[in-house]
Write a protein that holds these residues in place. Sequence first.
Motif, PDB file in Angstrom:
ATOM      1  N   ARG A  57       0.845  -1.196   0.000  1.00 16.52           N
ATOM      2  CA  ARG A  57       0.000   0.000   0.000  1.00 16.52           C
ATOM      3  C   ARG A  57       0.881   1.247   0.000  1.00 16.52           C
ATOM      4  O   ARG A  57       1.807   1.371   0.808  1.00 16.52           O
ATOM      5  CB  ARG A  57      -0.923   0.031   1.218  1.00 16.52           C
ATOM      6  N   LEU A  58       0.554   2.169  -0.901  1.00 18.55           N
ATOM      7  CA  LEU A  58       1.219   3.459  -0.964  1.00 18.55           C
ATOM      8  C   LEU A  58       0.189   4.548  -0.686  1.00 18.55           C
ATOM      9  O   LEU A  58      -0.833   4.629  -1.377  1.00 18.55           O
ATOM     10  CB  LEU A  58       1.842   3.674  -2.348  1.00 18.55           C
ATOM     11  N   VAL A  59       0.452   5.343   0.351  1.00 19.76           N
ATOM     12  CA  VAL A  59      -0.453   6.441   0.714  1.00 19.76           C
ATOM     13  C   VAL A  59       0.238   7.750   0.388  1.00 19.76           C
ATOM     14  O   VAL A  59       1.274   8.087   0.965  1.00 19.76           O
ATOM     15  CB  VAL A  59      -0.835   6.387   2.208  1.00 19.76           C
ATOM     16  N   GLU A  60      -0.336   8.488  -0.562  1.00 22.74           N
ATOM     17  CA  GLU A  60       0.199   9.780  -0.985  1.00 22.74           C
ATOM     18  C   GLU A  60      -0.906  10.817  -0.837  1.00 22.74           C
ATOM     19  O   GLU A  60      -1.925  10.748  -1.526  1.00 22.74           O
ATOM     20  CB  GLU A  60       0.646   9.738  -2.446  1.00 22.74           C
ATOM     21  N   SER A  61      -0.716  11.778   0.072  1.00 25.56           N
ATOM     22  CA  SER A  61      -1.738  12.811   0.318  1.00 25.56           C
ATOM     23  C   SER A  61      -3.087  12.135   0.571  1.00 25.56           C
ATOM     24  O   SER A  61      -3.243  11.400   1.520  1.00 25.56           O
ATOM     25  CB  SER A  61      -1.815  13.783  -0.867  1.00 25.56           C
ATOM     26  N   ASP A  62      -4.065  12.350  -0.324  1.00 25.75           N
ATOM     27  CA  ASP A  62      -5.391  11.762  -0.138  1.00 25.75           C
ATOM     28  C   ASP A  62      -5.581  10.480  -0.938  1.00 25.75           C
ATOM     29  O   ASP A  62      -6.673   9.929  -0.977  1.00 25.75           O
ATOM     30  CB  ASP A  62      -6.477  12.769  -0.561  1.00 25.75           C
ATOM     31  N   GLU A  74      -3.690  -4.354  10.181  1.00 26.00           N
ATOM     32  CA  GLU A  74      -4.315  -3.631   9.083  1.00 26.00           C
ATOM     33  C   GLU A  74      -3.300  -2.670   8.484  1.00 26.00           C
ATOM     34  O   GLU A  74      -2.416  -2.163   9.181  1.00 26.00           O
ATOM     35  CB  GLU A  74      -5.548  -2.863   9.555  1.00 26.00           C
ATOM     36  N   ALA A  75      -3.451  -2.395   7.189  1.00 27.25           N
ATOM     37  CA  ALA A  75      -2.540  -1.470   6.521  1.00 27.25           C
ATOM     38  C   ALA A  75      -2.744  -0.046   7.035  1.00 27.25           C
ATOM     39  O   ALA A  75      -3.858   0.347   7.393  1.00 27.25           O
ATOM     40  CB  ALA A  75      -2.774  -1.514   5.012  1.00 27.25           C
ATOM     41  N   GLY A  76      -1.660   0.729   7.079  1.00 32.12           N
ATOM     42  CA  GLY A  76      -1.739   2.104   7.548  1.00 32.12           C
ATOM     43  C   GLY A  76      -2.500   3.003   6.583  1.00 32.12           C
ATOM     44  O   GLY A  76      -2.608   2.716   5.387  1.00 32.12           O
ATOM     45  N   LYS A  77      -3.013   4.112   7.105  1.00 33.75           N
ATOM     46  CA  LYS A  77      -3.758   5.070   6.286  1.00 33.75           C
ATOM     47  C   LYS A  77      -3.074   6.435   6.224  1.00 33.75           C
ATOM     48  O   LYS A  77      -3.495   7.309   5.470  1.00 33.75           O
ATOM     49  CB  LYS A  77      -5.182   5.227   6.836  1.00 33.75           C
TER      50      LYS A  77
END
Length: 253
Positions: free
Chosen positions: A150-155, A207-210
């Motif tokens: 999982r890649l979280v970028e901004s929103d 759970e994957a981070g947000k």
Amino acid sequence: MTLSKNTLTGLVLEYDSGIIPPPYSHVFRLALDWSKGDLDVVLDLHYTDREDLTQEEILDEGFTLNDDYSHKGPLNSIWITPLLQLFNKTKWSNKDIDEGGITVTALEKGKNEGVKIPGNQEAWQLMAQDLIQAIYETVKKEAPLQVHYRLVESDTISDCSITVHFSNREVIFEKSGTSRKINWDYTIQLMKIVFTPDYHYEIAKEEAGKKRGAYIECGDGYWHELGKGVVNIDPSFDAVSKIKSGFYDLLHE
């Protein structure tokens, strides 16, 4: 010696882990025969020198009390070509392998061509490991390797997964409900890097981070944040950055 598929009819790979201590120390013999067109394999794997270990010492390292394994049966013939390619580009060594290693015996039209020591030890050991994994998958002893990312970028949250099918040398990349096949060699190199750094399970999550960042789950249900829960062992090799860039490229193809 360069042999074609028409003359080379099989290989026997024999490995001894050498000075590695128990419960990890082991030997195996992997016989591969394609003289009749299909690929038949015989595997005998034995863990060594466990007599002086307690049951707890063995179990604490993630093993069972009976990890020896033998198998005889067919394997997908897609493995023949990469075996031939590796054999034909190998330079053979005169050095002994008293401290552990792998040997290769070529069978040409059923005739034993003698035991050889490959100079590219790592390549042959990796090939043997891949073949053993292919056997385990074929007989349903183990499931295909699956890594979630999982890649979280901004929103924006981008989820993807890689499933490595050793049984037929196929890799499936899935993102947003769509899947495609991706390059085998690229994936295997990426998986080697994935398992290079340290994973700190004491701070892993289910759970994957947000929050902004990159997260990985290697098939055991635990999510790790790259750079925090996954850290480099060797300061000269930035595995964490290579994992991020490898998955970034796949996500943006």
